[in-house]
Enzyme design. Structure first.
Site, PDB file in Angstrom:
ATOM      1  N   GLU A  29       0.834  -1.202   0.000  1.00  0.00           N
ATOM      2  CA  GLU A  29       0.000   0.000   0.000  1.00  0.00           C
ATOM      3  C   GLU A  29       0.869   1.252   0.000  1.00  0.00           C
ATOM      4  OE1 GLU A  29      -2.605   1.394  -0.561  1.00  0.00           O
ATOM      5  OE2 GLU A  29      -4.390   0.536   0.345  1.00  0.00           O
ATOM      6  N   ASP A  30       0.304   2.345  -0.483  1.00  0.00           N
ATOM      7  CA  ASP A  30       1.019   3.620  -0.424  1.00  0.00           C
ATOM      8  C   ASP A  30       0.920   4.231   0.967  1.00  0.00           C
ATOM      9  OD1 ASP A  30      -1.707   4.101  -0.703  1.00  0.00           O
ATOM     10  OD2 ASP A  30      -1.506   5.613  -2.265  1.00  0.00           O
ATOM     11  N   PHE A  47      -1.555  16.269   3.904  1.00  0.00           N
ATOM     12  CA  PHE A  47      -1.852  15.594   2.642  1.00  0.00           C
ATOM     13  C   PHE A  47      -0.599  15.558   1.783  1.00  0.00           C
ATOM     14  CE2 PHE A  47      -3.594  14.663  -1.488  1.00  0.00           C
ATOM     15  CZ  PHE A  47      -4.536  13.706  -1.180  1.00  0.00           C
ATOM     16  N   ASP A  63      -4.272   5.467   6.120  1.00  0.00           N
ATOM     17  CA  ASP A  63      -4.772   6.724   6.672  1.00  0.00           C
ATOM     18  C   ASP A  63      -5.803   6.380   7.749  1.00  0.00           C
ATOM     19  OD1 ASP A  63      -5.454   9.388   6.939  1.00  0.00           O
ATOM     20  OD2 ASP A  63      -6.557   9.515   5.070  1.00  0.00           O
ATOM     21  N   ARG A  66       1.694  12.020  -9.144  1.00  0.00           N
ATOM     22  CA  ARG A  66       2.176  10.664  -8.847  1.00  0.00           C
ATOM     23  C   ARG A  66       3.628  10.465  -9.270  1.00  0.00           C
ATOM     24  NH1 ARG A  66      -2.279   7.477  -7.476  1.00  0.00           N
ATOM     25  NH2 ARG A  66      -4.203   7.898  -8.602  1.00  0.00           N
TER      26      ARG A  66
HETATM   27  P1  IMP Z   1      -7.744   4.813   4.177  1.00  0.00           P
HETATM   28  O1  IMP Z   1      -8.861   3.850   3.893  1.00  0.00           O
HETATM   29  O2  IMP Z   1      -8.264   6.076   4.813  1.00  0.00           O
HETATM   30  O3  IMP Z   1      -6.622   4.221   4.967  1.00  0.00           O
HETATM   31  O4  IMP Z   1      -7.291   5.310   2.760  1.00  0.00           O
HETATM   32  C1  IMP Z   1      -6.106   5.052   2.177  1.00  0.00           C
HETATM   33  C2  IMP Z   1      -6.103   5.649   0.781  1.00  0.00           C
HETATM   34  O5  IMP Z   1      -6.455   7.046   0.795  1.00  0.00           O
HETATM   35  C3  IMP Z   1      -4.715   5.585   0.224  1.00  0.00           C
HETATM   36  O6  IMP Z   1      -4.476   4.377  -0.449  1.00  0.00           O
HETATM   37  C4  IMP Z   1      -4.660   6.822  -0.664  1.00  0.00           C
HETATM   38  O7  IMP Z   1      -5.121   6.507  -1.966  1.00  0.00           O
HETATM   39  C5  IMP Z   1      -5.596   7.808  -0.024  1.00  0.00           C
HETATM   40  N1  IMP Z   1      -4.857   8.787   0.805  1.00  0.00           N
HETATM   41  C6  IMP Z   1      -4.903   8.932   2.156  1.00  0.00           C
HETATM   42  N2  IMP Z   1      -4.102   9.924   2.582  1.00  0.00           N
HETATM   43  C7  IMP Z   1      -3.509  10.427   1.477  1.00  0.00           C
HETATM   44  C8  IMP Z   1      -2.536  11.497   1.264  1.00  0.00           C
HETATM   45  O8  IMP Z   1      -2.048  12.170   2.176  1.00  0.00           O
HETATM   46  N3  IMP Z   1      -2.177  11.712  -0.037  1.00  0.00           N
HETATM   47  C9  IMP Z   1      -2.674  11.000  -1.088  1.00  0.00           C
HETATM   48  N4  IMP Z   1      -3.565   9.996  -0.921  1.00  0.00           N
HETATM   49  C10 IMP Z   1      -3.991   9.716   0.341  1.00  0.00           C
HETATM   50 MG    MG Z   2      -5.497   8.007  -4.167  1.00  0.00          MG
END
Ligand code: IMP
Ligand code: MG
Length: 183
Positions: free
Chosen positions: A101-102, A154, A105, A167
């Protein structure tokens, strides 16, 4: 830092620091998965750059798979309900899955994915995430290999986007929303 840095992006983690940390994670994974059937499961699109670099730091015969997901709900918010937009190309039963995963959050996406993947009967499921934002955590998810913990900002670059842009930045930066250009 980089000639590629647009004015609305404040550099946070240099490409050198990213590379060094990815190499450490790769060495750890190489150690932990020796003799196993490792499948790197890159979650599209954000993790693609991280996954490509990580794969090259793993000295094992890995397979690579990609899973396209779309989170329902507002742009920058996660609802936790995830639609699969592109599925795996091969079965993964009996394989040792490493979800790449990237960023984690809220944790909603990852906890949903973990649950979904269980039904495909892999031998094991672990998680590698480049980033973690603990401030916004809603669902406790274990991250087995973590690159960096960051504040509640962010970030863009190194695979992460804002409205599909940024990206391709080779480093990670904080997006200044007031300056962001939307196209
Ligand atoms: P989660 O379900 O809230 O953990 O969402 C994770 C996804 O939200 C990641 O895979 C990203 O695509 C997006 N995301 C969350 N925070 C950021 C950020 O700071 N920058 C860019 N994408 C984010
Ligand atoms: Mg995204």
């Amino acid at each position: 830092m980089s000639a590629h840095a647009p004015p609305e992006v404040r550099p946070l983690i240099t490409k050198e620091r990213l590379a060094a940390r990815v190499a450490e994670l790769g060495a750890q994974i190489t150690n932990d998965y020796a003799g196993r059937r490792l499948v790197l499961l890159s979650i599209l699109k954000g993790s693609v750059l991280f996954a490509a670099d990580l794969a090259r730091e793993i000295a094992l015969p890995v397979r690579m798979e990609f899973l396209g997901v779309r989170s329902y709900g507002a742009d920058t918010k996660s609802s936790g309900v995830v639609q699969i937009t592109q599925d795996l190309t091969r079965p993964v039963d009996g394989d040792d899955l490493l979800i790449v995963e990237d960023i984690v959050d809220t944790g909603l996406t990852l906890s949903y994915l973990r649950e979904q993947l269980r039904s495909r009967n892999p031998a094991s499921v672990k998680v590698a995430s480049l980033l973690h934002k603990p401030a916004r955590m809603q669902r406790e998810v274990q991250i087995d290999y973590l690159g960096f913990t960051i504040d509640d900002v962010f970030v863009v670059g190194y695979g992460l986007d804002y409205a599909e842009r940024y990206r391709n930045l080779p480093f990670l930066g904080v997006l200044e929303p007031s300056l962001a250009v939307e196209k």
